[in-house]
Design an enzyme around this catalytic site. Structure first.
Site, PDB file in Angstrom:
ATOM      1  N   SER A 135       0.851  -1.185   0.000  1.00  0.00           N
ATOM      2  CA  SER A 135       0.000   0.000   0.000  1.00  0.00           C
ATOM      3  C   SER A 135       0.890   1.239   0.000  1.00  0.00           C
ATOM      4  CB  SER A 135      -0.896  -0.031   1.246  1.00  0.00           C
ATOM      5  OG  SER A 135      -1.675   1.138   1.342  1.00  0.00           O
ATOM      6  N   LYS A 161      -1.172  -0.850  -4.293  1.00  0.00           N
ATOM      7  CA  LYS A 161      -2.368  -0.058  -3.974  1.00  0.00           C
ATOM      8  C   LYS A 161      -1.936   1.385  -3.795  1.00  0.00           C
ATOM      9  CE  LYS A 161      -4.835   0.216   0.333  1.00  0.00           C
ATOM     10  NZ  LYS A 161      -5.573  -0.528   1.373  1.00  0.00           N
ATOM     11  N   ASP A 188      -7.240   3.287  -3.005  1.00  0.00           N
ATOM     12  CA  ASP A 188      -7.961   3.357  -1.728  1.00  0.00           C
ATOM     13  C   ASP A 188      -8.149   4.824  -1.345  1.00  0.00           C
ATOM     14  OD1 ASP A 188      -9.007   3.076   0.809  1.00  0.00           O
ATOM     15  OD2 ASP A 188      -7.313   1.932   1.633  1.00  0.00           O
ATOM     16  N   LYS A 262     -10.237  -6.984   7.576  1.00  0.00           N
ATOM     17  CA  LYS A 262      -9.190  -6.752   8.573  1.00  0.00           C
ATOM     18  C   LYS A 262      -9.742  -7.343   9.859  1.00  0.00           C
ATOM     19  CE  LYS A 262      -7.599  -2.373   6.639  1.00  0.00           C
ATOM     20  NZ  LYS A 262      -7.645  -0.897   6.747  1.00  0.00           N
ATOM     21  N   GLY A 290      -4.591  -4.396   5.934  1.00  0.00           N
ATOM     22  CA  GLY A 290      -3.583  -4.227   6.968  1.00  0.00           C
ATOM     23  C   GLY A 290      -3.776  -2.922   7.712  1.00  0.00           C
TER      24      GLY A 290
HETATM   25  O1  OSB Z   1      -7.259   1.924   4.598  1.00  0.00           O
HETATM   26  O2  OSB Z   1      -6.312   0.079   4.242  1.00  0.00           O
HETATM   27  C1  OSB Z   1      -6.339   1.152   4.833  1.00  0.00           C
HETATM   28  C2  OSB Z   1      -3.157   1.612   6.925  1.00  0.00           C
HETATM   29  C3  OSB Z   1      -3.694   2.138   8.082  1.00  0.00           C
HETATM   30  C4  OSB Z   1      -5.040   2.369   8.154  1.00  0.00           C
HETATM   31  C5  OSB Z   1      -5.871   2.064   7.068  1.00  0.00           C
HETATM   32  C6  OSB Z   1      -5.338   1.515   5.907  1.00  0.00           C
HETATM   33  C7  OSB Z   1      -3.953   1.317   5.828  1.00  0.00           C
HETATM   34  C8  OSB Z   1      -3.284   0.813   4.632  1.00  0.00           C
HETATM   35  C9  OSB Z   1      -1.931   0.129   4.821  1.00  0.00           C
HETATM   36  O3  OSB Z   1      -3.685   0.966   3.511  1.00  0.00           O
HETATM   37  C10 OSB Z   1      -2.053  -1.347   4.891  1.00  0.00           C
HETATM   38  C11 OSB Z   1      -0.791  -2.001   5.424  1.00  0.00           C
HETATM   39  O4  OSB Z   1       0.180  -2.086   4.677  1.00  0.00           O
HETATM   40  O5  OSB Z   1      -0.790  -2.434   6.590  1.00  0.00           O
HETATM   41 MG    MG Z   2      -8.500   0.851   3.240  1.00  0.00          MG
END
Ligand code: OSB
Ligand code: MG
Length: 371
Positions: A135, A161, A188, A262, A290
């Site tokens: 991400s 992402k 996202d 999640k 995540g």
């Molecule tokens: O929206 O998926 C999300 C991280 C923190 C809070 C929300 C999100 C995210 C990420 C990172 O997109 C996901 C990761 O690499 O842990």
């Molecule tokens: Mg998200």
């Protein structure tokens, strides 16, 4: 089984680079680490909270209070027969799912270690390796974004992402797509758009994205159903799906084509598994999201992602994508085929680096049975 001792720790574990979304920025992990002891065994879990109420209304500070004053006292009064009992124990608790999940994860780990079974086995996992992606937060400009994505592709990630927001959406996505025509790509928005952006978001349709994650409000399902009728790209819900009941409503209303599961957002692995089963029955693909977890939460996520319905790559990157040093002695490395290996040892399979955990702890609290 009666839990004999509970230890909670607030940690501050710095990220290798700050993580920026459409609405906030995180510079270090604010997770709460839960340790449960019983029958000579130890279980570990992580509530991956944010620094403030930006993603969920919960924060490390609200979870700390709920854990100490509500959840731990309930747990210490219980006699647990199986890991699912922890979820049942908390049925009277409204919300506070991130707080609940840390205890629930530690409970599954504890049962697994006592029974000599891996968490993946206990959950019904069918894969030894799980496909993962990375991400990528909002970047200052497109040249920087292309450099960052190139570095991750060089590391071996096959799915990317992009975090998007108004002013940082169509152009960055177009730039990444035209540089890597075959890359598995998704975006996202973390709830930053409204239905008024429907035509604007439809400009993402030509980029052959796997999905558009949570474009609309964090607590919405209805507007997403309307937006989905306007888009070719599947909508994936993240923030909106906080329980199996929310998943059922979203599926019935056709608000999404994909669900990001999640386990921490839905209160634990029992709820995550129910959502996985509902999505399978409706032929909806799911993937494991995540929350920038340490190796403790990462191990939980990897085990969950080994279930058969998790057909899309997860936001479960290698430990080094997040931390210079992790609080486990066996950090997760990326395999050349863009997968992580599911730990096969008892419970979640990791070993906590207790010396480093102590170093990054900013607050500690414990309670013993009868104490
Ligand atoms: O929206 O998926 C999300 C991280 C923190 C809070 C929300 C999100 C995210 C990420 C990172 O997109 C996901 C990761 O690499 O842990
Ligand atoms: Mg998200």
């Amino acid at each position: 089984m009666r839990i004999e001792r509970v230890e909670l720790r607030q940690i501050r574990l710095p990220y290798v680079t700050p993580f920026e979304t459409s609405g906030w920025r995180e510079e270090s992990s604010h997770s709460i680490i839960v340790r449960l002891d019983a029958e000579g065994a130890t279980g570990w879990g992580e509530s991956p909270l944010m620094s403030g109420p930006w993603y969920s209304e919960e924060t490390y500070a609200t979870a700390w209070v709920i854990l100490r004053e509500v959840l731990v006292p309930l747990l210490l009064r219980a006699d647990l027969q199986e890991p699912e009992d922890i979820d049942r124990l908390f049925t009277a608790v409204r919300g506070n799912r991130f707080a609940r999940s840390g205890i629930e994860f530690a409970g599954w780990d504890l049962f697994g270690r006592i029974r000599g079974q891996s968490l993946a086995q206990m959950l019904g996992g069918t894969r030894e390796r799980v496909p993962v992606g990375v991400s990528v937060g909002v970047q200052p400009d497109i040249a920087t974004l292309l450099r960052v994505v190139q570095d991750y592709i060089n590391d071996g990630y096959q799915r990317v992402k992009l975090k998007i927001k108004p002013g940082w959406d169509i152009e960055p996505t177009r730039a990444v797509r035209s540089t890597w025509p075959d890359l598995l790509l998704q975006v996202d928005a973390n709830s930053v758009y409204t239905l008024e952006h429907a035509d604007h978001l439809a400009q993402l349709d030509p980029f052959d994205l796997l999905l558009i994650e949570q474009p609309l409000a964090h607590d919405d399902i209805i507007d997403h159903a309307q937006l989905q009728r306007h888009l070719r790209t599947p909508i994936c819900l993240d923030e909106s799906i906080v329980s199996p009941a929310h998943a059922r409503r979203a599926i019935e209303l056709r608000a999404c084509g994909v669900i990001n599961i999640k386990p921490s957002r839905v209160g634990g692995l029992a709820a995550a598994r129910q959502i996985h089963a509902m999505a399978q029955a409706a032929s909806l693909p799911v993937w494991c999201g995540g929350m920038l977890e340490s190796g403790i939460g990462r191990a939980t996520n990897v085990a969950l992602a080994s279930l058969p319905g998790f057909t899309l790559p997860g936001d479960i990157s290698a430990s080094r994508r997040y931390f210079r040093r992790d609080i486990v002695t066996t950090p997760f490395d990326l395999n050349p085929d863009s997968t992580l290996t599911v730990p096969a040892g008892p419970g979640n399979g990791i070993t906590v680096d207790e010396a480093y955990l102590e170093e990054v702890t900013v607050e500690r609290w414990e309670l013993r049975t009868g104490g």
